[in-house]
Write an enzyme that holds these catalytic residues in place. Structure first.
Site, short mmCIF file in Angstrom:
data_model
loop_
_atom_site.label_atom_id
_atom_site.label_comp_id
_atom_site.label_asym_id
_atom_site.label_seq_id
_atom_site.Cartn_x
_atom_site.Cartn_y
_atom_site.Cartn_z
N ASN A 13 0.89 -1.17 0.00
CA ASN A 13 0.00 0.00 0.00
C ASN A 13 0.92 1.21 0.00
OD1 ASN A 13 -1.77 2.09 0.48
ND2 ASN A 13 -2.22 1.50 2.60
N LYS A 15 0.26 4.32 -0.21
CA LYS A 15 -0.26 5.54 0.42
C LYS A 15 0.02 6.74 -0.50
CE LYS A 15 0.23 3.22 4.79
NZ LYS A 15 0.38 3.27 6.22
N HIS A 99 -9.08 1.68 5.00
CA HIS A 99 -7.81 1.81 5.71
C HIS A 99 -7.99 2.75 6.90
CE1 HIS A 99 -3.65 2.74 6.63
NE2 HIS A 99 -3.34 1.63 6.00
N GLU A 101 -6.26 5.07 7.95
CA GLU A 101 -5.99 6.49 7.63
C GLU A 101 -7.19 7.13 6.96
OE1 GLU A 101 -2.36 5.66 5.54
OE2 GLU A 101 -1.46 5.04 7.44
N GLU A 171 -4.93 -4.62 10.64
CA GLU A 171 -3.89 -3.61 10.83
C GLU A 171 -4.12 -2.87 12.15
OE1 GLU A 171 -2.05 -2.50 6.72
OE2 GLU A 171 -3.52 -1.00 7.32
N GLY A 177 3.17 2.41 10.67
CA GLY A 177 4.16 3.47 10.49
C GLY A 177 4.91 3.85 11.76
N SER A 217 4.00 -2.06 10.14
CA SER A 217 5.45 -2.16 10.30
C SER A 217 6.00 -3.55 9.95
CB SER A 217 5.87 -1.78 11.72
OG SER A 217 5.49 -0.43 12.00
P1 13P Z 1 3.56 0.42 7.46
O1 13P Z 1 4.00 -0.91 6.87
O2 13P Z 1 4.32 1.58 6.91
O3 13P Z 1 3.53 0.36 8.96
O4 13P Z 1 2.05 0.63 6.99
C1 13P Z 1 1.14 -0.38 7.17
C2 13P Z 1 -0.11 -0.02 6.45
O5 13P Z 1 -0.85 0.85 6.88
C3 13P Z 1 -0.41 -0.73 5.20
O6 13P Z 1 -1.70 -0.46 4.77
#
Ligand code: 13P
Length: 256
Positions: A13, A15, A99, A101, A171, A177, A217
């Site tokens: 992903n 982002k 997601h 976010e 997640e 992150g 992560s």
């Molecule tokens: P990270 O791997 O950067 O922690 O992000 C995970 C994520 O939100 C994937 O959708």
């Protein structure tokens, strides 16, 4: 993972990262690295403006391209949004839905997630439905209730014959992150709880066929341990999916 019953899927992903030219360069670097991959499906979910470039660059490889979001309405006055039909013409196979976010910054709810999941399935896409608890919810020990509720509402009115196309991504928000990964046992415990919830909704046969990913992560170092757990069927990877070598290392861990 348990390949007897379900596919292992490693999805990136991206982002809000990568321009079209960076997309082309990244996929061209990744392609030869993953030529021999047999045992896991590979997906890159990329920003809307990168989709056409990504589909073209990934052509002839086993890498499928996905979007990171879409609107549930077919068309209309929704400035800045993108419909399923638009994405279909661009050649995507997967779409990330709900997601954390998007839930946090763009007002997505379990109800909008449900609408999007149904439209994605009608459009022939495989939705990657994201669920997961916050740090506070983990500390209050209500993660099981939170995740079950998210799964149940996301899949409301999705028939059993369609649910096998759905991928669930667990997640935990506190692991995204942050460099803080859930331990492999924690990840497996929640993925197993999700599967149990699916069993209640759809029966044992459907539940064991659904791919449930872990995300948060995940990286080249911890992927093998996470994926060694029976209910962790893949990964949804943010940061580490932006670098061909790191993403390749995770794919290799899943391809064992
Ligand atoms: P990270 O791997 O950067 O922690 O992000 C995970 C994520 O939100 C994937 O959708």
């Amino acid at each position: 993972m348990n390949r007897r019953y379900r596919k292992t899927i490693i999805a990136g992903n991206w982002k809000m990262n990568m321009t079209p030219s960076q997309t082309k360069a990244m996929i061209e670097e990744l392609k030869p690295l993953v030529k021999e991959v047999k045992w896991c499906e590979m997906v890159l979910c990329v920003p809307f403006v990168d989709i056409t470039t990504a589909v073209k660059a990934a052509k002839g490889s086993k890498i499928a391209i996905g979007a990171e979001n879409m609107h549930f309405e077919p068309k209309g006055a929704y400035t800045g949004e993108v419909s399923a039909d638009m994405l279909k013409e661009c050649g995507i196979k997967y779409v990330v839905i709900g997601h954390s976010e998007r839930r946090q910054y763009f007002g997505e709810t379990d109800e909008t997630v449900n609408k999007k999941v149904k439209v994605a399935l009608e459009s022939g896409f495989r939705p990657i439905v994201c669920v997961g608890e916050s740090l506070d919810e983990r500390e209050q020990d209500v993660w099981s209730e939170v995740v079950r509720k998210q799964v149940k509402i996301a899949l409301k009115d999705v028939p059993v014959e369609d649910v096998k196309k759905v991928v669930i991504a667990y997640e935990p928000i506190w692991a995204i992150g942050t460099g803080k990964t859930a331990t492999a046992d924690q990840a497996n415990e929640v993925c197993a709880t999700i599967r149990e919830c699916l069993r209640g909704l759809y029966g044992a046969r459907a539940a064991r066929a659904i791919t449930i990913q872990y995300g948060g992560s995940m990286n080249a170092k911890n992927a093998a341990e996470l994926l060694s757990k029976p209910d962790v069927d893949g990964g949804l990877i943010g940061g580490a999916s932006l670098k061909p070598n790191d993403f390749h290392a995770i794919i290799e861990a899943a391809n064992q």
